[in-house]
Write a protein that holds these residues in place. Structure first.
Motif, PDB file in Angstrom:
ATOM      1  N   LEU A  38       0.820  -1.213   0.000  1.00 47.61           N
ATOM      2  CA  LEU A  38       0.000   0.000   0.000  1.00 47.61           C
ATOM      3  C   LEU A  38       0.853   1.261   0.000  1.00 47.61           C
ATOM      4  O   LEU A  38       0.549   2.228  -0.701  1.00 47.61           O
ATOM      5  N   TYR A  55     -10.390  -1.193  -3.922  1.00 40.77           N
ATOM      6  CA  TYR A  55     -10.299  -1.954  -2.685  1.00 40.77           C
ATOM      7  C   TYR A  55     -11.683  -2.267  -2.114  1.00 40.77           C
ATOM      8  O   TYR A  55     -11.916  -3.350  -1.579  1.00 40.77           O
ATOM      9  N   LEU A  97      -3.641  -8.189  -5.900  1.00 41.09           N
ATOM     10  CA  LEU A  97      -4.640  -7.686  -4.963  1.00 41.09           C
ATOM     11  C   LEU A  97      -5.637  -8.779  -4.573  1.00 41.09           C
ATOM     12  O   LEU A  97      -6.020  -8.894  -3.407  1.00 41.09           O
TER      13      LEU A  97
END
Length: 152
Positions: A38, A55, A97
């Motif tokens: 991040l 996200y 991710l």
């Protein structure tokens, strides 16, 4: 605040110098990897609303055990190619991710002793528990059973 677009942990500066009585090295490694990822993304591209939406969509899909890039693109109302291009332009892949989300959910599910490894594997979308065991070992260096023993 929970259920917000962004979360943060705030510690008093002096609290960071206190010893940790019981150390969870698995959790520490996981948190550090994600914080590094991040930090790199935010340093390069700022804290944009597009990243926040991405996200959020990953989290919504993870709640229903959906970890495919196609489902993520659909959740964001865009083509898979456009989603991949956006990720590439920001220096990461959608696969990274999604794997992080899957790993986080695996860690959470493994803390419930009533769930079998097979049930967790199914909830994470694996076709068989061997695939899940291999993935977990790749993520953490430990088997799901070893991880479970360390946290329960």
């Amino acid at each position: 605040r929970f259920q917000q677009s962004f979360n943060r942990l705030v510690f008093r500066h002096d609290a960071l110098d206190l010893p940790i009585p019981k150390r969870d090295t698995y959790l520490l490694e996981y948190i550090q990897r994600n914080l590094d990822l991040l930090q790199d993304h935010w340093r390069l591209h700022g804290n944009s609303s597009q990243i926040s939406q991405l996200y959020d969509a990953i989290a919504r899909n993870a709640e229903v055990s959906e970890y495919s890039a196609e489902a993520l693109a659909q959740q964001l109302n865009m083509s898979l190619r456009a989603l991949q291009r956006q990720a590439r332009d920001r220096g990461f892949t959608i696969g990274q991710l999604l794997e992080n989300a899957r790993e986080a959910k695996a860690r959470k599910l493994l803390t419930d002793p009533k769930l079998t490894i097979e049930a967790i594997s199914t909830q994470l979308g694996y076709s068989d528990d061997r695939s899940f065991r291999r993935a977990f070992k790749r993520w953490t260096g430990h088997t799901p059973a070893e991880f479970r023993q360390s946290v329960i």
